[in-house]
Design a protein around this motif. Sequence first.
Motif, PDB file in Angstrom:
ATOM      1  N   ALA A  42       8.775   5.138   3.102  1.00 43.71           N
ATOM      2  CA  ALA A  42      10.228   5.167   3.256  1.00 43.71           C
ATOM      3  C   ALA A  42      10.726   6.520   2.754  1.00 43.71           C
ATOM      4  CB  ALA A  42      10.859   4.032   2.465  1.00 43.71           C
ATOM      5  N   VAL A  43      11.663   7.113   3.476  1.00 42.43           N
ATOM      6  CA  VAL A  43      12.196   8.429   3.121  1.00 42.43           C
ATOM      7  C   VAL A  43      13.649   8.267   2.693  1.00 42.43           C
ATOM      8  CG1 VAL A  43      12.742  10.734   4.005  1.00 42.43           C
ATOM      9  CG2 VAL A  43      10.648   9.598   4.743  1.00 42.43           C
ATOM     10  N   GLY A  44      13.981   8.779   1.519  1.00 41.98           N
ATOM     11  CA  GLY A  44      15.360   8.775   1.065  1.00 41.98           C
ATOM     12  C   GLY A  44      15.826   7.495   0.399  1.00 41.98           C
ATOM     13  N   LEU A  45      14.945   6.509   0.268  1.00 42.77           N
ATOM     14  CA  LEU A  45      15.318   5.274  -0.409  1.00 42.77           C
ATOM     15  C   LEU A  45      14.072   4.597  -0.952  1.00 42.77           C
ATOM     16  CD1 LEU A  45      15.798   2.340   1.977  1.00 42.77           C
ATOM     17  CD2 LEU A  45      15.486   4.584   2.943  1.00 42.77           C
ATOM     18  N   LYS A  46      14.281   3.764  -1.947  1.00 41.80           N
ATOM     19  CA  LYS A  46      13.171   3.005  -2.523  1.00 41.80           C
ATOM     20  C   LYS A  46      13.029   1.725  -1.710  1.00 41.80           C
ATOM     21  CE  LYS A  46      11.511   1.215  -6.885  1.00 41.80           C
ATOM     22  NZ  LYS A  46      10.464   2.038  -7.404  1.00 41.80           N
ATOM     23  N   ALA A  47      11.970   1.672  -0.915  1.00 38.67           N
ATOM     24  CA  ALA A  47      11.755   0.530  -0.018  1.00 38.67           C
ATOM     25  C   ALA A  47      10.271   0.476   0.338  1.00 38.67           C
ATOM     26  CB  ALA A  47      12.594   0.697   1.250  1.00 38.67           C
ATOM     27  N   PRO A  48       9.824  -0.664   0.823  1.00 34.81           N
ATOM     28  CA  PRO A  48       8.431  -0.773   1.269  1.00 34.81           C
ATOM     29  C   PRO A  48       8.126   0.203   2.410  1.00 34.81           C
ATOM     30  CG  PRO A  48       9.490  -2.939   1.190  1.00 34.81           C
ATOM     31  CD  PRO A  48      10.561  -1.921   0.995  1.00 34.81           C
TER      32      PRO A  48
END
Length: 127
Positions: A42-48
């Motif tokens: 994930a780019v730009g956010l904390k996500a799977p």
Amino acid sequence: MTVFVLGIGSNVNAEYQCHQMIAALEQQFGEVRVSELVRTKAVGLKAPDYMNGVVCLESDMSADALQQWCKILEGKLGRDREQSLCAADIDLLLTVNPAEGLLIEKLVNQVEEPWFRPLVAELLNDR
């Protein structure tokens, strides 16, 4: 007929969701060509991690109408734009008029997301 190159992705039950998007595109547009599916961060956010792929199809539909159709499909597949989890994402990467010829390298370089570029090149080279 216009050639459309779409980027698909999901980070919620990702492989299943990508196959659902592909099936819906096939049902609507007939034959589609699909790249391999790849896992990306994930780019730009904390996500799977995301599962991403590229789909190439031909249609007489306008680019605007196709984008609207894709946004409706995202919603049907559970997309909630308020969440960092993404059930379905379908983006129009390229619109190609075959009459103008395929300058593949130039087209690929127009794709903003670097992880999509090799997948786009793969599909366009197979045309």
